[in-house]
Design a protein around this motif. Sequence first.
Motif, mmCIF file in Angstrom:
data_model
loop_
_atom_site.group_PDB
_atom_site.id
_atom_site.type_symbol
_atom_site.label_atom_id
_atom_site.label_comp_id
_atom_site.label_asym_id
_atom_site.label_seq_id
_atom_site.Cartn_x
_atom_site.Cartn_y
_atom_site.Cartn_z
ATOM 1 N N ASN B 96 0.809 -1.222 0.000
ATOM 2 C CA ASN B 96 0.000 0.000 0.000
ATOM 3 C C ASN B 96 0.838 1.265 0.000
ATOM 4 O O ASN B 96 0.465 2.263 -0.613
ATOM 5 C CB ASN B 96 -0.932 0.016 1.218
ATOM 6 N N ILE B 97 1.961 1.246 0.699
ATOM 7 C CA ILE B 97 2.721 2.494 0.789
ATOM 8 C C ILE B 97 3.422 2.843 -0.524
ATOM 9 O O ILE B 97 3.996 3.918 -0.635
ATOM 10 C CB ILE B 97 3.719 2.507 1.968
ATOM 11 N N SER B 98 3.335 1.966 -1.518
ATOM 12 C CA SER B 98 3.777 2.387 -2.857
ATOM 13 C C SER B 98 2.935 3.573 -3.318
ATOM 14 O O SER B 98 3.305 4.289 -4.244
ATOM 15 C CB SER B 98 3.662 1.236 -3.859
ATOM 16 N N LEU B 99 1.802 3.780 -2.651
ATOM 17 C CA LEU B 99 0.933 4.922 -2.963
ATOM 18 C C LEU B 99 1.305 6.176 -2.174
ATOM 19 O O LEU B 99 0.693 7.223 -2.358
ATOM 20 C CB LEU B 99 -0.528 4.549 -2.676
ATOM 21 N N PHE B 100 2.285 6.073 -1.294
ATOM 22 C CA PHE B 100 2.751 7.249 -0.536
ATOM 23 C C PHE B 100 3.800 7.976 -1.377
ATOM 24 O O PHE B 100 4.876 7.432 -1.622
ATOM 25 C CB PHE B 100 3.402 6.825 0.788
ATOM 26 N N PRO B 101 3.540 9.208 -1.774
ATOM 27 C CA PRO B 101 4.502 9.888 -2.658
ATOM 28 C C PRO B 101 5.824 10.245 -1.978
ATOM 29 O O PRO B 101 6.780 10.580 -2.649
ATOM 30 C CB PRO B 101 3.766 11.170 -3.081
ATOM 31 N N GLN B 102 5.871 10.173 -0.653
ATOM 32 C CA GLN B 102 7.065 10.662 0.044
ATOM 33 C C GLN B 102 7.832 9.564 0.779
ATOM 34 O O GLN B 102 8.595 9.837 1.695
ATOM 35 C CB GLN B 102 6.661 11.741 1.062
ATOM 36 N N MET B 103 7.622 8.315 0.394
ATOM 37 C CA MET B 103 8.253 7.210 1.128
ATOM 38 C C MET B 103 8.831 6.202 0.145
ATOM 39 O O MET B 103 8.129 5.727 -0.742
ATOM 40 C CB MET B 103 7.206 6.541 2.018
ATOM 41 N N ARG B 104 10.092 5.890 0.332
ATOM 42 C CA ARG B 104 10.823 5.090 -0.646
ATOM 43 C C ARG B 104 11.621 4.006 0.069
ATOM 44 O O ARG B 104 12.144 4.228 1.158
ATOM 45 C CB ARG B 104 11.766 6.036 -1.386
ATOM 46 N N VAL B 105 11.749 2.867 -0.554
ATOM 47 C CA VAL B 105 12.552 1.770 0.001
ATOM 48 C C VAL B 105 14.017 2.008 -0.348
ATOM 49 O O VAL B 105 14.377 2.060 -1.531
ATOM 50 C CB VAL B 105 12.116 0.411 -0.578
ATOM 51 N N GLU B 106 14.849 2.139 0.656
ATOM 52 C CA GLU B 106 16.280 2.320 0.392
ATOM 53 C C GLU B 106 17.019 0.988 0.369
ATOM 54 O O GLU B 106 17.866 0.754 -0.473
ATOM 55 C CB GLU B 106 16.900 3.253 1.437
#
Lengths: 386, 386
Positions: B96-106
């Motif tokens: 779901n957080i793939s829909l968060f524009p400000q959060m990325r997997v490092e």
Amino acid sequence: MIADTQVAVSGERLTVTYSLHAGPKDALAIAEKATTEQTIEFPPELIGDDGIRDHIFGRIERFEAVEERLHHADISYAVECSAFNLPQLFNLIYGNISLFPQMRVERFALPQSLASVFKGPRFGIAGLRETLAAPKGPLFMTALKPQGLPANRLAAQAYEFARGGLDIVKDDHGLANQPFAPFRERVAQCCDAVARANAETGGNTVYAPMISGPSEQIVEQAFWAKEQGAGALLIAPALIGFDVARRLAQDDALGLPMIGHPAMMGSYVVSPTNGFSHYAMFGQVMRLVGMDVSIFPNFGGRFAFSPGECRSIMAGCTDPMDHFASIVPSPGGGMTFENVPDMARFYGEDVMYLMGGDLHKQAGTLEENCWKLRALANVPDGGEVR
Amino acid sequence: MIADTQVAVSGERLTVTYSLHAGPKDALAIAEKATTEQTIEFPPELIGDDGIRDHIFGRIERFEAVEERLHHADISYAVECSAFNLPQLFNLIYGNISLFPQMRVERFALPQSLASVFKGPRFGIAGLRETLAAPKGPLFMTALKPQGLPANRLAAQAYEFARGGLDIVKDDHGLANQPFAPFRERVAQCCDAVARANAETGGNTVYAPMISGPSEQIVEQAFWAKEQGAGALLIAPALIGFDVARRLAQDDALGLPMIGHPAMMGSYVVSPTNGFSHYAMFGQVMRLVGMDVSIFPNFGGRFAFSPGECRSIMAGCTDPMDHFASIVPSPGGGMTFENVPDMARFYGEDVMYLMGGDLHKQAGTLEENCWKLRALANVPDGGEVR
């Protein structure tokens, strides 16, 4: 230099409308690059005046300014380049250029010879209404939550929701095959619980388990769930693969309604300058892969979709698109009782409300809250729809 | 309120490092939202002080400022939430957080109980060098192009490239099952052509056909290609599904080196604030799904990757990662003879150069140009590596 080549093609072409987020000169240069990047992936100056240039190159059919730094280009490709299958079609539409930060797919149009390869939604709005015995009015869906509950408690929830007359009770999409509620145990118990409630009420609630693989088992999982009595399947195309979603949806022996979930799909839509438009991804792509319901985050919920984006999803789900049936937009992601009246005015009748947590927040039992939701969403005066 | 729930877990947790692109207060709020969005997807206030809160909720293990509007958070999840399969693991990491524009997997780190579920790269750098009889020095790959050529002309190219001593001759990733060069015809002829060249030269060139489905046929395609003599397979995980890529890579009866291509993967990496880091996607994810080679766009080519991003891909391919073998970074996407010396200094020895069009642009025959490329890339003095 590549020696001149004859290429036999039908002349039919598919067309993709891209947005280009740059000034006029750069935007045109990017569009021109795409015509070869997506096809020959080769220096165009090494190709003569031959069949490859005439037919295999993408062709800019239209290029126009929308704003100073926003242009639209229609690029057409020979239908044969798609190889008439979904992975290569996706590759043709947005393979390498998914790496272009300033180029986005707005929509696409397929010629009949290509569209006909895909069955598309088996049920669509009309078929789903028939299956659910819900000829008119909005449809209602909830999810079994939270992860961590054992199968029997998820099944108890499913029973209450079915007693509450919801159309679809689905697994939360994070329910897979965790040890606290293993897939087979959960699906069997939830199927039984919903069947029992339906028998008691004469209702038609459908249970939709999450089918997420792994790949070696996913087809078997789907059939097994159907045998247990699952009346629909929940699928996240970006998690299992878009073409695996299509394969499940197109399987005549399976033949169940498919509910498409956006997990891991977000990166394709959250950038305004890259990826796919909401219209294309939640509408056109979901229909192409055969989803009957397209779940997306409602405006004003936990995610950042705007009313305009939600409206474009509705259009993508229902605009004429070859033989592809219209499908049901299903706004979720933080839907509350409070915003139901606004949503009812916004979405109209052909919608499937997906409410999760807020059904648990109300004072009544889950069953009572389901009826309360239904009453609230059925705007008697028809309201100001869309 | 959900009645208190006991949850039996091992205590092992996987950890994802996310970047949060917001000021300190908002960044922390987003991270906190993710701990429930990715797990219970339910109002946390309805969960008591129980096993679900203790074990199923994600847990912020570390939160720190990198810049004013850039924070890093390590969030851990119970390993059981992954259901020990890839689609649900992806869902847990970035559903779901793939829909968060400000959060990325490092980046992410898996405990042994989860890592061991995945075989990972079967060959890796070491195994691939053995297979290719290329114990040291850079490796070389090209692609058969352009789309539109008939099978016999693609095979003629393959013959020349194999005569030129390249390590791998792959299909252009857009070659699927188009009518102008059908899959079986092309693969059979290219296998024969490369075998013939190897027999003449005593070389070890491997031909890698593109395996792209559709899903119903993809496993059969892979085995059929192997029977014809294909020595490796070209796979685009985002086109066919990441878990389908894993399934092919893990198949012991297939057992071929896997070359991972980034088609349609771009939207996961081009945004600096959403998606996956280059390190995670082109390194960690490619290893997780079992690719032995990770193709990516070289800096200074047709795409916009920076030297820093390319360096992070090298690290993602080779940093210690449980039992996952180091894999071969393969920069392509507009590689030219002119930039080979710079690349040689930048990438060092454990690299597979992917050169396409520029081999056709040089004055000599394809065979001669291959030898010229090899000579140019083998920096005799070792140069200033990395």
